[in-house]
Scaffold this motif. Structure first.
Motif, PDB file in Angstrom:
ATOM      1  N   ILE A   4       6.570  -8.985  14.275  1.00  0.00           N
ATOM      2  CA  ILE A   4       7.398  -8.991  15.487  1.00  0.00           C
ATOM      3  C   ILE A   4       8.792  -8.522  15.103  1.00  0.00           C
ATOM      4  O   ILE A   4       9.426  -9.091  14.201  1.00  0.00           O
ATOM      5  N   LEU A   5       9.259  -7.484  15.767  1.00  0.00           N
ATOM      6  CA  LEU A   5      10.627  -7.016  15.565  1.00  0.00           C
ATOM      7  C   LEU A   5      11.512  -7.597  16.661  1.00  0.00           C
ATOM      8  O   LEU A   5      11.222  -7.441  17.848  1.00  0.00           O
ATOM      9  N   ILE A   6      12.576  -8.283  16.259  1.00  0.00           N
ATOM     10  CA  ILE A   6      13.570  -8.780  17.214  1.00  0.00           C
ATOM     11  C   ILE A   6      14.842  -7.976  17.013  1.00  0.00           C
ATOM     12  O   ILE A   6      15.431  -7.976  15.924  1.00  0.00           O
ATOM     13  N   ASP A  35      19.988  -6.499  13.338  1.00  0.00           N
ATOM     14  CA  ASP A  35      21.240  -6.664  14.087  1.00  0.00           C
ATOM     15  C   ASP A  35      22.289  -5.743  13.473  1.00  0.00           C
ATOM     16  O   ASP A  35      22.238  -5.455  12.268  1.00  0.00           O
ATOM     17  N   ILE A  36      23.222  -5.308  14.272  1.00  0.00           N
ATOM     18  CA  ILE A  36      24.317  -4.460  13.772  1.00  0.00           C
ATOM     19  C   ILE A  36      25.131  -5.208  12.718  1.00  0.00           C
ATOM     20  O   ILE A  36      25.701  -4.624  11.811  1.00  0.00           O
ATOM     21  N   ASP A  37      25.150  -6.554  12.844  1.00  0.00           N
ATOM     22  CA  ASP A  37      25.832  -7.424  11.878  1.00  0.00           C
ATOM     23  C   ASP A  37      24.759  -8.092  11.013  1.00  0.00           C
ATOM     24  O   ASP A  37      24.052  -9.004  11.474  1.00  0.00           O
ATOM     25  N   LEU A  38      24.635  -7.643   9.783  1.00  0.00           N
ATOM     26  CA  LEU A  38      23.597  -8.145   8.880  1.00  0.00           C
ATOM     27  C   LEU A  38      23.691  -9.656   8.684  1.00  0.00           C
ATOM     28  O   LEU A  38      22.676 -10.352   8.590  1.00  0.00           O
ATOM     29  N   GLU A  39      24.921 -10.177   8.632  1.00  0.00           N
ATOM     30  CA  GLU A  39      25.108 -11.623   8.434  1.00  0.00           C
ATOM     31  C   GLU A  39      24.504 -12.422   9.585  1.00  0.00           C
ATOM     32  O   GLU A  39      23.953 -13.503   9.378  1.00  0.00           O
ATOM     33  N   LEU A  56      20.497  -3.124  11.741  1.00  0.00           N
ATOM     34  CA  LEU A  56      19.918  -2.161  12.672  1.00  0.00           C
ATOM     35  C   LEU A  56      20.986  -1.726  13.679  1.00  0.00           C
ATOM     36  O   LEU A  56      21.573  -2.566  14.366  1.00  0.00           O
ATOM     37  N   ASP A  57      21.228  -0.433  13.728  1.00  0.00           N
ATOM     38  CA  ASP A  57      22.137   0.148  14.721  1.00  0.00           C
ATOM     39  C   ASP A  57      21.274   0.831  15.774  1.00  0.00           C
ATOM     40  O   ASP A  57      20.635   1.854  15.506  1.00  0.00           O
ATOM     41  N   VAL A  58      21.234   0.257  16.974  1.00  0.00           N
ATOM     42  CA  VAL A  58      20.328   0.748  18.017  1.00  0.00           C
ATOM     43  C   VAL A  58      20.648   2.175  18.464  1.00  0.00           C
ATOM     44  O   VAL A  58      19.803   2.856  19.043  1.00  0.00           O
ATOM     45  N   PHE A  59      21.866   2.642  18.173  1.00  0.00           N
ATOM     46  CA  PHE A  59      22.255   3.990  18.599  1.00  0.00           C
ATOM     47  C   PHE A  59      21.974   5.055  17.533  1.00  0.00           C
ATOM     48  O   PHE A  59      22.266   6.227  17.735  1.00  0.00           O
ATOM     49  N   ARG A  64      16.763   2.872  13.949  1.00  0.00           N
ATOM     50  CA  ARG A  64      15.949   2.237  14.988  1.00  0.00           C
ATOM     51  C   ARG A  64      14.450   2.578  14.878  1.00  0.00           C
ATOM     52  O   ARG A  64      13.589   1.701  14.933  1.00  0.00           O
ATOM     53  N   GLU A  65      14.152   3.867  14.724  1.00  0.00           N
ATOM     54  CA  GLU A  65      12.763   4.334  14.829  1.00  0.00           C
ATOM     55  C   GLU A  65      11.816   3.753  13.774  1.00  0.00           C
ATOM     56  O   GLU A  65      10.722   3.290  14.116  1.00  0.00           O
TER      57      GLU A  65
END
Length: 457
Positions: A4-6, A35-39, A56-59, A64-65
């Protein structure tokens, strides 16, 4: 092992992640939290062996892929406007997807392609939207299955502070995104139907057109209208209902007090204020008042808002420290709404020991065998602590439960959807009851819409 990817590890994800990790062995799950913030992501994983945190940077497609491609199912807990980035990749790589947000026009446009690929894109599966849909449709379908006709449907939800933590004059604290509270009701007129008549409330009147609600064992509340009641005619199949009204719950007196900010213009988010970084709280409120060479800011506020000397509205303003000449807004190029949010966060943020509360209230009026009847259905859930808040539980648990149901093939109907089908709401509401998220129903005589329950005009 099923992955599961959150995407997104904000405050509302704590209960969601904890529940999925508790089920990891039984359901053969592995969580990846991006998350953009690893912490943030690491904190959410909390060193659990069945969880991996990564940045993870959604942009960025390269970020993302690959994450979406390797997952079995994707949960997007990003702000609603960013879901579409995730959704397009889920479509591309043939992955089911879950979000707690309203279905946007962009998301809706993917429906045909999602159906063609046999995918489930489950949205609106939090508390509001989410539990409200499921609990409403359960009763509506039950009435229809008996041959009944829905005459009236009213629905209200509120994120509030629990009674034991309710210690300010506003009877309110921020239990979710403060910005959404400050700009609530803006961007369009509230539209609904009462006794077959279309009604409209523009924003500047919204907080003086409230309704009283009684929740057994929890006292009296008020509700103000949401913008979008009419779209539920088609969603719930209530085209023939004489009354259709959805609203937001607050403690009695909140809306009248909030209306002071609306009337002054302090909730406006459409322009930036000059020198807001150095502006004091006192300067901020004074900037909305007429100039006077002699009258104090306090006197001008009293005069403009017609606040009598013994009116509790005055005490509510004083409690917020609005007239303090030393406290600074401290935000560059702030809109009034941003400045007001800063002031309110000083006073309305939950303390470490505070608990929050979710209140939901549905009213169903219907006709069955020539007789008019009414059902009142209420749900009150109080949070446990600052991580297991009522808000985090009522958003996170439905998302987690729906995700597992999709993985296990219990939810099969493909498409971009919300949880109004029996295959979804039936088992999911039963599972929520195990976590003390349950509805109490009371049958009463049919009262119709009661205009004398309306406050103001």
């Amino acid at each position: 092992m099923r992955e599961i990817l959150i995407v997104g590890a904000g405050k509302s994800t704590s209960v969601l992640i904890n529940y999925l990790l508790q089920q990891a062995d039984k359901e053969d799950l592995f969580l990846r939290i991006g998350d953009i913030d690893l912490e943030n992501a690491k904190k959410a994983c909390n060193n659990h062996p069945k969880c991996e945190a990564f940045e993870l940077d959604v942009f960025k497609a390269e970020s993302r892929e690959p994450a979406i491609k390797r997952a079995n199912i994707v949960i997007s807990m990003l702000p609603a406007r960013f879901h579409i980035e995730v959704a397009k990749d889920c479509l591309k790589f043939g992955k089911n997807m879950v979000t707690a947000s309203y279905i946007s026009d962009q998301m809706k446009a993917l429906d045909e392609e999602v159906k063609e690929k046999g995918l489930v894109f489950m949205n609106e599966i939090g508390v509001d939207p989410g539990i409200d849909h499921m609990s409403a449709m359960q009763v509506i379908d039950r009435i229809r299955d008996k041959g009944g006709k829905i005459l009236l449907f009213e629905s209200f939800t509120g994120g509030l502070v629990a009674p034991e933590s309710d210690n300010n004059l506003w009877n309110y604290k921020f239990t979710w995104n403060p910005r959404n509270v400050v700009v609530a009701g803006q961007g369009g007129v509230a539209e609904f139907i009462q006794e077959g008549k279309y009604k409209y409330i523009p924003y500047h009147r919204l907080f003086r057109r409230t309704e009283f609600l009684e929740v057994e064992g929890h006292g009296k509340f008020e509700g103000y209208a949401n913008r979008n009641s009419l779209k539920y005619q088609s969603i719930y199949g209530l085209e023939d209902a004489l009354t259709l009204y959805r609203g937001t719950i607050r403690k009695v007196g909140f809306s009248r007090a909030w209306n002071m900010f609306v009337q002054l213009g302090m909730t406006d988010d459409s322009f930036e204020m000059k020198n807001s970084e150095e502006m004091s709280y006192r300067d901020f409120i004074n900037s909305f008042l007429p100039y006077s060479p002699s009258d104090s800011v306090e006197l001008k506020v009293r005069h403009n808002l017609k606040i009598d000397q013994d009116d509790i509205m005055w005490d509510k303003l004083i409690e917020l420290d609005l007239f303090n000449p030393d406290k600074k807004i401290g935000i560059k190029n702030a809109t009034p709404a941003q400045a007001l949010q800063k002031i309110l966060m000083d006073k309305w943020s939950l303390s470490h020991d505070d608990k929050d509360m979710i209140v939901m209230y549905h009213k169903f009026g219907y006709e069955l065998n020539g007789e008019k009847k009414q059902i009142d259905s209420t749900m009150v859930h109080i949070g446990e602590d600052q991580s297991k808040t009522a808000m985090a539980k009522t958003v996170g648990l439905p998302v987690a439960l729906a995700t597992i149901m999709i993985l296990n093939g219990e939810i099969k109907t493909p498409g971009v959807q919300l949880p109004i089908q029996k295959e979804v709401y039936g088992p999911l509401l039963k599972k929520l009851e195990e976590h003390d998220i349950k509805f109490e129903e009371k049958e009463t005589e049919y009262l119709g819409y009661n205009p004398f329950g309306e406050v103001g005009n």
